[in-house]
Write an enzyme that holds these catalytic residues in place. Structure first.
Site, PDB file in Angstrom:
ATOM      1  N   LYS A  93       1.040   4.761   8.295  1.00  0.00           N
ATOM      2  CA  LYS A  93       1.163   5.560   7.023  1.00  0.00           C
ATOM      3  C   LYS A  93       0.167   5.937   5.627  1.00  0.00           C
ATOM      4  CE  LYS A  93       2.812   1.686   5.017  1.00  0.00           C
ATOM      5  NZ  LYS A  93       1.805   1.057   3.322  1.00  0.00           N
ATOM      6  N   LYS A 116      -7.102   1.143  -2.794  1.00  0.00           N
ATOM      7  CA  LYS A 116      -6.511   1.068  -1.288  1.00  0.00           C
ATOM      8  C   LYS A 116      -7.177   2.562  -0.439  1.00  0.00           C
ATOM      9  CE  LYS A 116      -5.409  -1.699   1.956  1.00  0.00           C
ATOM     10  NZ  LYS A 116      -4.205  -2.456   1.690  1.00  0.00           N
ATOM     11  N   THR A 167       1.331  -0.657  -0.303  1.00  0.00           N
ATOM     12  CA  THR A 167      -0.119  -0.188   0.455  1.00  0.00           C
ATOM     13  C   THR A 167       0.586   1.253   0.014  1.00  0.00           C
ATOM     14  OG1 THR A 167      -2.106  -0.876   0.622  1.00  0.00           O
ATOM     15  CG2 THR A 167      -1.998   1.473   1.119  1.00  0.00           C
TER      16      THR A 167
END
Length: 295
Positions: free
Chosen positions: A243, A175, A100
């Site tokens: 993150k 995502k 990701t």
């Protein structure tokens, strides 16, 4: 069983990557691996995988190269450093980054691969450690249709819900939508359980009932029982979730889009990090918000 003549490389053997690579190996794929910590690869090497000392060396040996690492800067390093993938990339190869990561970085990787006569997909996943082990991940892809079709048999070893959403960067943006939804859902899950706990209800029974109704969701049904058991082991690290939320907020900013709910979730997880829990699973939010209510 797939043909052992298919040469596949794998970079990154963390909580997710190890199981995903193992599923490929279990299907008879000729697998070569690289990880910054070689010890993580030993179980795979014992099962027939081969080792490469650098991403560049690995790239030379394979036709398809997967990567699943922690942060965008790790992706940047393994692809663009002096001994990275692009230092040794010939024509006709396919790069599939399942980290990701930043949509803009996915676009850069695809452009660089194309300039060198190869191709790339961004293919981040959802489903956590359980999905990685079972090979039931959701896989969100960005790239050319022809390249997606070439990779699909490999992706189907790791996932059960796989779709192409557009050109490079599209998989990463799907995502981000996933992570935005999970971020607010986690707050709702924790607060629902804290309320039930304060009311002296049986939390397992609460999860068992409301988890089958309109409130049912993955966070409640999969992570709720872990919260009740105070099992904070990572299926997905807090540090990686922070993150992801940061990437989503940055990309939303480029679209002039304000996501106040995501900003709130980010602030809660920053508190989790402050309390030294960034190596725990995202369900540790329960412990931290419980503590804030006891102050």
């Amino acid at each position: 069983m797939m043909s052992t003549k298919l040469r596949v490389g794998w970079i990154g053997l963390g909580v997710m990557g190890f199981s995903m690579a193992k599923n490929l190996l279990n299907q008879g794929i000729e697998l070569s691996v690289y990880s910054r910590t070689k010890e993580k690869a030993i179980p795979l090497l014992n099962c027939g995988a081969s080792w490469a000392d650098t991403p560049a060396e690995l790239t030379r040996e394979v036709d398809y190269l997967f990567s699943m690492v922690g942060y965008p800067e790790d992706v940047e390093s393994i692809y663009f450093d002096d001994h990275g993938v692009f230092s040794n990339l010939g024509g006709g190869k396919v790069l599939i980054d399942m980290t990701t990561s930043s949509p803009l970085l996915a676009e850069r990787i695809a452009e660089k691969a194309k300039n060198l006569g190869s191709s790339a997909l961004d293919a981040p996943v959802s489903g956590g450690d359980v999905g990685a082990k079972k090979g039931s991940l959701a896989i969100m892809c960005g790239g050319e249709q022809e390249i997606y079709d070439r990779c699909l048999n490999l992706l189907e070893i790791m996932g059960s819900n796989i779709q192409l959403f557009g050109l490079a960067g599209s998989g990463q943006r799907v995502k981000m939508s996933n992570q935005i939804l999970i971020a607010s859902t986690m707050i709702g899950t924790v607060e629902a359980l804290l309320y039930a706990e304060k009311a002296n209800l049986d939390l397992n029974k609460v999860i068992g009932l409301i988890g089958q109704g309109a409130a049912g969701c993955w966070s409640l049904n999969q992570l709720g029982p872990r919260m009740v058991q105070e099992d904070w082991a990572p299926g997905f690290f807090v540090k990686h979730f922070i993150k992801d939320m940061g990437i989503a907020l940055e990309d939303a900013g480029r679209m002039n889009l304000k996501l106040k709910g995501l900003e709130l979730a980010m602030s809660f997880y920053e508190q989790v990090k402050k309390e030294g829990c960034s190596e725990n699973g995202t369900q540790v939010l329960m412990r931290v918000l419980r503590g804030l209510n006891q102050q």
